[in-house]
Design a protein around this motif. Structure first.
Motif, PDB file in Angstrom:
ATOM      1  N   VAL A 341      56.459  69.157 -64.362  1.00  0.00           N
ATOM      2  CA  VAL A 341      56.581  68.604 -65.706  1.00  0.00           C
ATOM      3  C   VAL A 341      57.795  67.669 -65.705  1.00  0.00           C
ATOM      4  O   VAL A 341      58.885  68.061 -65.293  1.00  0.00           O
ATOM      5  CB  VAL A 341      56.751  69.713 -66.759  1.00  0.00           C
ATOM      6  CG1 VAL A 341      57.053  69.125 -68.138  1.00  0.00           C
ATOM      7  CG2 VAL A 341      55.489  70.576 -66.833  1.00  0.00           C
ATOM      8  N   LEU A 342      57.576  66.446 -66.153  1.00  0.00           N
ATOM      9  CA  LEU A 342      58.640  65.445 -66.103  1.00  0.00           C
ATOM     10  C   LEU A 342      59.688  65.690 -67.179  1.00  0.00           C
ATOM     11  O   LEU A 342      59.353  66.060 -68.318  1.00  0.00           O
ATOM     12  CB  LEU A 342      58.052  64.046 -66.310  1.00  0.00           C
ATOM     13  CG  LEU A 342      57.084  63.540 -65.229  1.00  0.00           C
ATOM     14  CD1 LEU A 342      56.483  62.208 -65.653  1.00  0.00           C
ATOM     15  CD2 LEU A 342      57.781  63.411 -63.887  1.00  0.00           C
ATOM     16  N   ALA A 343      60.944  65.462 -66.814  1.00  0.00           N
ATOM     17  CA  ALA A 343      62.022  65.499 -67.804  1.00  0.00           C
ATOM     18  C   ALA A 343      61.884  64.284 -68.722  1.00  0.00           C
ATOM     19  O   ALA A 343      61.316  63.264 -68.334  1.00  0.00           O
ATOM     20  CB  ALA A 343      63.376  65.463 -67.093  1.00  0.00           C
ATOM     21  N   PRO A 344      62.391  64.365 -69.961  1.00  0.00           N
ATOM     22  CA  PRO A 344      62.267  63.213 -70.869  1.00  0.00           C
ATOM     23  C   PRO A 344      63.091  62.007 -70.420  1.00  0.00           C
ATOM     24  O   PRO A 344      62.760  60.871 -70.743  1.00  0.00           O
ATOM     25  CB  PRO A 344      62.759  63.759 -72.208  1.00  0.00           C
ATOM     26  CG  PRO A 344      63.596  64.953 -71.862  1.00  0.00           C
ATOM     27  CD  PRO A 344      63.028  65.521 -70.608  1.00  0.00           C
ATOM     28  N   THR A 345      64.169  62.257 -69.680  1.00  0.00           N
ATOM     29  CA  THR A 345      65.013  61.166 -69.159  1.00  0.00           C
ATOM     30  C   THR A 345      65.462  61.505 -67.743  1.00  0.00           C
ATOM     31  O   THR A 345      65.386  62.658 -67.305  1.00  0.00           O
ATOM     32  CB  THR A 345      66.271  60.963 -70.035  1.00  0.00           C
ATOM     33  OG1 THR A 345      67.034  62.182 -70.036  1.00  0.00           O
ATOM     34  CG2 THR A 345      65.900  60.601 -71.463  1.00  0.00           C
ATOM     35  N   ASN A 346      65.957  60.492 -67.046  1.00  0.00           N
ATOM     36  CA  ASN A 346      66.526  60.664 -65.696  1.00  0.00           C
ATOM     37  C   ASN A 346      65.595  61.450 -64.769  1.00  0.00           C
ATOM     38  O   ASN A 346      66.007  62.419 -64.111  1.00  0.00           O
ATOM     39  CB  ASN A 346      67.889  61.361 -65.775  1.00  0.00           C
ATOM     40  CG  ASN A 346      68.907  60.551 -66.550  1.00  0.00           C
ATOM     41  OD1 ASN A 346      69.008  59.344 -66.360  1.00  0.00           O
ATOM     42  ND2 ASN A 346      69.641  61.190 -67.428  1.00  0.00           N
ATOM     43  N   VAL A 347      64.336  61.038 -64.709  1.00  0.00           N
ATOM     44  CA  VAL A 347      63.362  61.693 -63.837  1.00  0.00           C
ATOM     45  C   VAL A 347      63.729  61.406 -62.379  1.00  0.00           C
ATOM     46  O   VAL A 347      63.975  60.257 -62.015  1.00  0.00           O
ATOM     47  CB  VAL A 347      61.938  61.159 -64.135  1.00  0.00           C
ATOM     48  CG1 VAL A 347      60.931  61.713 -63.131  1.00  0.00           C
ATOM     49  CG2 VAL A 347      61.542  61.528 -65.556  1.00  0.00           C
ATOM     50  N   PRO A 348      63.798  62.442 -61.521  1.00  0.00           N
ATOM     51  CA  PRO A 348      64.077  62.211 -60.104  1.00  0.00           C
ATOM     52  C   PRO A 348      63.046  61.256 -59.505  1.00  0.00           C
ATOM     53  O   PRO A 348      61.864  61.291 -59.864  1.00  0.00           O
ATOM     54  CB  PRO A 348      63.958  63.613 -59.484  1.00  0.00           C
ATOM     55  CG  PRO A 348      64.215  64.551 -60.617  1.00  0.00           C
ATOM     56  CD  PRO A 348      63.663  63.882 -61.833  1.00  0.00           C
ATOM     57  N   ILE A 349      63.498  60.402 -58.585  1.00  0.00           N
ATOM     58  CA  ILE A 349      62.632  59.363 -58.046  1.00  0.00           C
ATOM     59  C   ILE A 349      61.405  59.947 -57.351  1.00  0.00           C
ATOM     60  O   ILE A 349      60.315  59.366 -57.411  1.00  0.00           O
ATOM     61  CB  ILE A 349      63.430  58.447 -57.079  1.00  0.00           C
ATOM     62  CG1 ILE A 349      62.577  57.238 -56.638  1.00  0.00           C
ATOM     63  CG2 ILE A 349      63.939  59.214 -55.886  1.00  0.00           C
ATOM     64  CD1 ILE A 349      62.119  56.337 -57.766  1.00  0.00           C
ATOM     65  N   THR A 350      61.531  61.119 -56.719  1.00  0.00           N
ATOM     66  CA  THR A 350      60.375  61.722 -56.043  1.00  0.00           C
ATOM     67  C   THR A 350      59.269  62.036 -57.039  1.00  0.00           C
ATOM     68  O   THR A 350      58.087  61.777 -56.778  1.00  0.00           O
ATOM     69  CB  THR A 350      60.800  63.014 -55.313  1.00  0.00           C
ATOM     70  OG1 THR A 350      61.871  62.719 -54.425  1.00  0.00           O
ATOM     71  CG2 THR A 350      59.641  63.586 -54.516  1.00  0.00           C
ATOM     72  N   GLY A 363      45.123  59.975 -62.959  1.00  0.00           N
ATOM     73  CA  GLY A 363      45.936  61.114 -63.385  1.00  0.00           C
ATOM     74  C   GLY A 363      47.401  60.762 -63.458  1.00  0.00           C
ATOM     75  O   GLY A 363      47.799  59.603 -63.534  1.00  0.00           O
ATOM     76  N   GLY A 364      48.238  61.795 -63.418  1.00  0.00           N
ATOM     77  CA  GLY A 364      49.676  61.586 -63.462  1.00  0.00           C
ATOM     78  C   GLY A 364      50.391  62.829 -63.955  1.00  0.00           C
ATOM     79  O   GLY A 364      49.768  63.801 -64.390  1.00  0.00           O
ATOM     80  N   LEU A 365      51.701  62.798 -63.880  1.00  0.00           N
ATOM     81  CA  LEU A 365      52.515  63.897 -64.398  1.00  0.00           C
ATOM     82  C   LEU A 365      52.785  63.674 -65.881  1.00  0.00           C
ATOM     83  O   LEU A 365      52.694  62.550 -66.371  1.00  0.00           O
ATOM     84  CB  LEU A 365      53.836  63.987 -63.626  1.00  0.00           C
ATOM     85  CG  LEU A 365      53.747  64.066 -62.098  1.00  0.00           C
ATOM     86  CD1 LEU A 365      55.116  64.329 -61.503  1.00  0.00           C
ATOM     87  CD2 LEU A 365      52.771  65.139 -61.667  1.00  0.00           C
ATOM     88  N   GLU A 391      59.419  72.759 -57.497  1.00  0.00           N
ATOM     89  CA  GLU A 391      59.372  71.655 -58.462  1.00  0.00           C
ATOM     90  C   GLU A 391      58.346  71.908 -59.566  1.00  0.00           C
ATOM     91  O   GLU A 391      58.188  71.100 -60.474  1.00  0.00           O
ATOM     92  CB  GLU A 391      59.056  70.332 -57.746  1.00  0.00           C
ATOM     93  CG  GLU A 391      57.654  70.214 -57.188  1.00  0.00           C
ATOM     94  CD  GLU A 391      57.494  70.841 -55.812  1.00  0.00           C
ATOM     95  OE1 GLU A 391      56.435  70.628 -55.201  1.00  0.00           O
ATOM     96  OE2 GLU A 391      58.432  71.521 -55.343  1.00  0.00           O
ATOM     97  N   GLN A 392      57.644  73.040 -59.492  1.00  0.00           N
ATOM     98  CA  GLN A 392      56.613  73.356 -60.471  1.00  0.00           C
ATOM     99  C   GLN A 392      57.222  73.970 -61.739  1.00  0.00           C
ATOM    100  O   GLN A 392      58.233  74.659 -61.691  1.00  0.00           O
ATOM    101  CB  GLN A 392      55.610  74.369 -59.889  1.00  0.00           C
ATOM    102  CG  GLN A 392      55.105  74.055 -58.503  1.00  0.00           C
ATOM    103  CD  GLN A 392      54.199  72.852 -58.471  1.00  0.00           C
ATOM    104  OE1 GLN A 392      53.428  72.650 -59.398  1.00  0.00           O
ATOM    105  NE2 GLN A 392      54.284  72.061 -57.436  1.00  0.00           N
TER     106      GLN A 392
END
Length: 406
Positions: A341-350, A363-365, A391-392
Motif C-alpha cells: 500500500v503506497l504512502a500518501p507522500t514520499n513513496v520509496p522509488i522501488t 493494474g497498479g499499487l 513491504e506488504q
C-alpha cells in the motif's frame, strides 16, 4: 570566493542520515519502517552531494542501464562473471564470450556504477549478490518479457491521450500495445512455457524470502488463531479461503504452525494453476475464476487475497470484490487483502517503479485513500491497515450489507 566547507544542505542531510542509522542500529532489524527511513535518508544525502546539473544529467541517462544489463546477459558476460569466486578481467570475458573487449569495458562501467557488480582493478571485475540474482536465467527471461511494454510506455500514453492505464476497460493495456498482441499479460504468459516457468520460479523465490521474515512463515501475517479461530464452531466450518492462492503457501504455513486453528482450509485458483500443486490432504483444492462467477464458498471465517488486486484495474478489482461480497456473512466473515500500500507522500522509488511496472496490465499499487474508496464502492467496510515485516500491508475489511449494483 569559493566555499571551503560543506553546504548547509549537505550537513542537514548527513545529520538526518546519522539519526536514521542510529534508529536502525538500536532496534530490531525486522522492522521495515526504520530501514525505509534510512534508505530515504541515504538517498537524500547522495542527492545533496550532487549539483542540480549532475543530478539531471544522471537521471536523464538512466535509460542506458537496462540495455547494458540485457547486453551483458545476452552475450554471456554475466554468466561468466558469476561462475567462480575469483575476479575476472575484461580480456578473459572477451575470450570466453566472443564479445569485443572494449565493448565489455564500456558496459561494465555502467553495471559497476549501478552496483550490479564490483570493479576490483583496471578492467577487472567480481560479482556480488546483485549480479548473482540478475545473472539467473529466470530473471533474464522475466526482464525480457516485461521490457517491450515499458520501453513503449510513452508511445502508449500519447496514443491514449495520457489516460491512466486501466481507466478505459475497452482500451488495450500497455502490455498489449508494447508487444503488438491482443493477448493480455497472463494470457501471453500462458503461451510461453519458458517465461511462465521463469515467472513461477521468481515468485517462489519471493515467497521464500517473505516467509523467512516471520517466525512462523506466512502464518504470521495475521492473527488467524485470535481472530479467525473464535469464528469456527464445527470442523465443517471453513476457516480460510485463499483466493487465487497459487501454490498454497499461506495455507501450508497456517496448517504447519497453527495446529490449534480448527476448520477447513481451501485453496482456490484457475484449473491450470492447481494442476501440479502438492499440499497436505487437509488443504482442499477448488478450481475458481473470480471474474466469471460469484464466490462459491459462503460464510467462511476469512477470505484472503494475497497480491491479487495490484494486477488489475479498479474496474476489474471491483468485479472481483463484488463477486466476493455476497459470500461473506455480515458481522462474521473477514476480508483480508495483502499487498503493498503506497504512502500518501514520499513513496520509496522501488514501490513507485513497481506501480509503473504493474500499469502494463492496467493494474497498479494503491494508497490507503484509494483502497478505502474501492472497498466502500464494492460494499465493504475497511477496518484496519496493518503493517508487516515485509513491504506488504494487511488490509482488514468486512461486508457492510446487501447492495444492488446498477
Amino acid at each position: 570566493m569559493s566555499s571551503t566547507g560543506p553546504s548547509d544542505d549537505l550537513q542537514d542531510s548527513f545529520a538526518r542520515l546519522s539519526a536514521a542509522y542510529d534508529v536502525v542500529s538500536n532496534g530490531p532489524m525486522d522492522n521495515q519502517t526504520p530501514l525505509l527511513n534510512l534508505r530515504e535518508a541515504a538517498s537524500q544525502f547522495f542527492k545533496a552531494t550532487q549539483t542540480p546539473q549532475e543530478a539531471a544529467r544522471t537521471f536523464a541517462m538512466q535509460n542506458a542501464v537496462h540495455p547494458c544489463y540485457r547486453a551483458a546477459a545476452d552475450c554471456g558476460v554475466l554468466a561468466e562473471l558469476t561462475k567462480g569466486p575469483t575476479p575476472i578481467s575484461a580480456e578473459q570475458l572477451a575470450e570466453r564470450t566472443g564479445a569485443e573487449q572494449r565493448l565489455i569495458v564500456r558496459i561494465m562501467r555502467v553495471l559497476t556504477g549501478s552496483g550490479v557488480c564490483e570493479e576490483v582493478g583496471e578492467e577487472k571485475y567480481s560479482h556480488n549478490t546483485t549480479s548473482q540474482l540478475l545473472a539467473n536465467p529466470n530473471h533474464i527471461q522475466h526482464a525480457k518479457f516485461l521490457s517491450p511494454a515499458i520501453a513503449r510506455l510513452p508511445e502508449y500514453l500519447y496514443a491514449t491521450s495520457y489516460q491512466n492505464p486501466g481507466s478505459d476497460p475497452l482500451s488495450s493495456t500497455p502490455f498489449q500495445f508494447g508487444n503488438s498482441t491482443p493477448l493480455d499479460f497472463y494470457q501471453a504468459l500462458g503461451t510461453n512455457s519458458s517465461v511462465r516457468n521463469a515467472f513461477d520460479a521468481i515468485m517462489r523465490g519471493r515467497v521464500i524470502t517473505e516467509r523467512s521474515k516471520y517466525k512462523t512463515g506466512l502464518a504470521s501475517i495475521f492473527d488467524f488463531e485470535g481472530e479467525v479461530g473464535p469464528l469456527i464452531k464445527s470442523p465443517s466450518d471453513v476457516a480460510l479461503v485463499d483466493v487465487g492462492g497459487s501454490r498454497g503457501h499461506v495455507l501450508e504455513d497456517v496448517l504447519k504452525h497453527l495446529p490449534g486453528l480448527k476448520g477447513r482450509l481451501i485453496l482456490q485458483d484457475l484449473p491450470a494453476g492447481l494442476k501440479n500443486v502438492e499440499l497436505p490432504e487437509k488443504i482442499e483444492l477448488m478450481p475458481y475464476n473470480f471474474f466469471e462467477s460469484e464466490q462459491p464458498i459462503e460464510g467462511a471465517a476469512c477470505y484472503l487475497f494475497r497480491q491479487i488486486f495490484l494486477n488489475w484495474s479498479d474496474a476489474k478489482a471491483l468485479q472481483i470484490l463484488r463477486n466476493t461480497h455476497k459470500a461473506l456473512k455480515v458481522r462474521h466473515s473477514i476480508l483480508l487483502i495483502m499487498e503493498p500500500v503506497l504512502a500518501p507522500t514520499n513513496v520509496p522509488i522501488t514501490e513507485a517503479l513497481l506501480d509503473i511496472q504493474m500499469s502494463q496490465m492496467g493494474g497498479g499499487l494503491r494508497t490507503q485513500r484509494e483502497w478505502r474508496h474501492l472497498l466502500l464502492e464494492a460494499g465493504f467496510e475497511p477496518c484496519r491497515f496493518l503493517p508487516s515485516n515485509s513491504e506488504q500491508t494487511i488490509i482488514v475489511a468486512f461486508r457492510r450489507g446487501p447492495l444492488i449494483w446498477r
